[in-house]
Scaffold this active site. Sequence first.
Site, short mmCIF file in Angstrom:
data_model
loop_
_atom_site.label_atom_id
_atom_site.label_comp_id
_atom_site.label_asym_id
_atom_site.label_seq_id
_atom_site.Cartn_x
_atom_site.Cartn_y
_atom_site.Cartn_z
N ASP A 12 0.92 -1.38 0.09
CA ASP A 12 0.03 -0.01 -0.06
C ASP A 12 0.85 1.29 -0.08
O ASP A 12 0.48 2.40 0.59
CB ASP A 12 -1.13 0.08 1.29
CG ASP A 12 -1.74 -1.13 1.28
OD1 ASP A 12 -2.38 -1.69 0.40
OD2 ASP A 12 -1.90 -1.93 2.45
N HIS A 40 -3.37 -2.13 -6.87
CA HIS A 40 -2.51 -0.78 -7.05
C HIS A 40 -3.63 0.23 -7.69
O HIS A 40 -4.28 -0.06 -8.90
CB HIS A 40 -1.49 -0.96 -8.32
CG HIS A 40 -0.33 -1.79 -7.60
ND1 HIS A 40 0.61 -2.44 -8.40
CD2 HIS A 40 -0.07 -2.00 -6.49
CE1 HIS A 40 1.73 -3.03 -7.53
NE2 HIS A 40 1.17 -3.02 -6.34
N THR A 127 -6.76 -12.07 2.91
CA THR A 127 -7.62 -11.40 2.09
C THR A 127 -8.75 -12.58 1.65
O THR A 127 -9.64 -12.13 0.89
CB THR A 127 -7.07 -10.85 0.87
OG1 THR A 127 -6.25 -11.79 -0.05
CG2 THR A 127 -6.06 -9.68 1.39
N THR A 237 2.65 -12.52 3.05
CA THR A 237 1.90 -13.09 2.07
C THR A 237 2.66 -14.54 1.68
O THR A 237 3.65 -14.74 2.31
CB THR A 237 1.72 -12.21 0.64
OG1 THR A 237 1.15 -12.65 -0.28
CG2 THR A 237 3.30 -11.82 0.32
N GLY A 303 -11.08 -3.13 0.60
CA GLY A 303 -11.88 -1.97 1.16
C GLY A 303 -11.72 -2.04 2.60
O GLY A 303 -12.23 -1.18 3.22
N PRO A 305 -10.27 -0.93 6.20
CA PRO A 305 -9.70 0.39 6.87
C PRO A 305 -8.10 -0.26 7.24
O PRO A 305 -7.84 -1.13 7.63
CB PRO A 305 -10.35 0.35 7.86
CG PRO A 305 -11.36 -0.29 8.11
CD PRO A 305 -11.48 -1.19 7.45
N GLY A 415 0.41 14.30 -4.59
CA GLY A 415 -0.74 14.11 -5.08
C GLY A 415 -0.95 12.97 -5.81
O GLY A 415 -0.11 12.31 -6.10
#
Length: 426
Positions: A12, A40, A127, A237, A303, A305, A415
Amino acid sequence: MVKAIVGANWGDEGKGKITDMLSQESDIIVRYQGGSNAGHTIINNYGKFALHLLPSGVFYKHTTSIIGNGVALNIPYLINEINSIVEKGVPAPKVLVSDRAQIMMPYHILFDQYEEERLGGKSFGSTKSGIAPFYSDKYAKIGFQVSELYEEETLKEKVYRVVEMKNIMLEHMYHKPALNPEEIYQLLLDYKKLVDPYVCDTALYLHNAIKEGKNILLEGQLGALKDTDFGIYPMVTSSSTLAGYGAIGGGIPPYEIRSIIAVAKAYSSAVGAGEFVSEIFGKEADELRRRGGDGGEFGATTGRPRRMGWFDAVATRYGCRIQGATEVALTVLDVLSYLDELPVCVGYEMDGQIIKDFPTTVKLSKAKPVYEVLPGWNQEIRGIKEYEDLPVNCRKYIEFIEKEIQVPITMISNGPGREEIIKKPR
């Protein structure tokens, strides 16, 4: 020339944007490990995308995207992902799939779910995308390689043999319905039709591309601290997340990897369970999570948090070392503009001693963060294009991190857009 772009931390880190940007000057982008268990996020002229199996360079007409032999290949997922970007106006990408890639089966996903259910409160925070059962089968030599789809008689015999073994586990360990071997065989024949237009000896393709002087970008999934060997085992993983594995999972000589760009966030975040020394909680974490990423810090695939923390120089220095990083891209720096003070974890306190080197997981559980607090800059930095135009305290923060991690920071993302990047002089 071959470059690798990898994560320095828990995943992430914002690799998708950096890969998307570097793809402009690349001919070939290779996914070499992992599967659809992480994503990604890309924001470009076509819109916002969360890619999972496709390399992040698929948005350029001049690039070839390769799914390497080290990837957990979920064939329907890949085809759906290709179709989904084309439906949004992206030109159909040129995609090649290794004939040596192994196939993610629906029962891998079921076994992943069943095992997490069985473990209950002691689960690994999976996951539930089937990754651990997939790689277990690959190394137990009971997985299915793409090339095997083309020998139907041998394939059928193997399916019956594998399903017999799986059904013993389903019946006696998980108490779940049995698999039908004929259905599994027919499914693999359907997979063959779906993937056939993309199948290629990608190792040979890359061999020839290197001889021709093509620019090749290896794209890693997740980060160093989720690596099977060097991560926070067992909360990792099931494939290697390191640049070094790019040679294996892509099928190229290791000496061809000339540049390794490690991506690190200007703060820390993580999805899933595992040790996380600089983690923060409560309102402080909620505020950073709300402001973070490109629309909040939530997993691109799940999704969920993300767990939040301050920049961890100990973990990042280790991640860069294990990756063999030659340079670092620092992302989401603009997110921190609201803070008056910026804690940086510069050491771990363990058993009354301060350590600077990242320990193994059993020792990590005892570690407490040692912070050095830097002043914030309290000023919006989005839109700034030149390093020297950044606020003084912002540059001090970057240079402090650079000194701590001992690798030059060459790119700074301020950004989520492709063009929102500052090149830092070395």
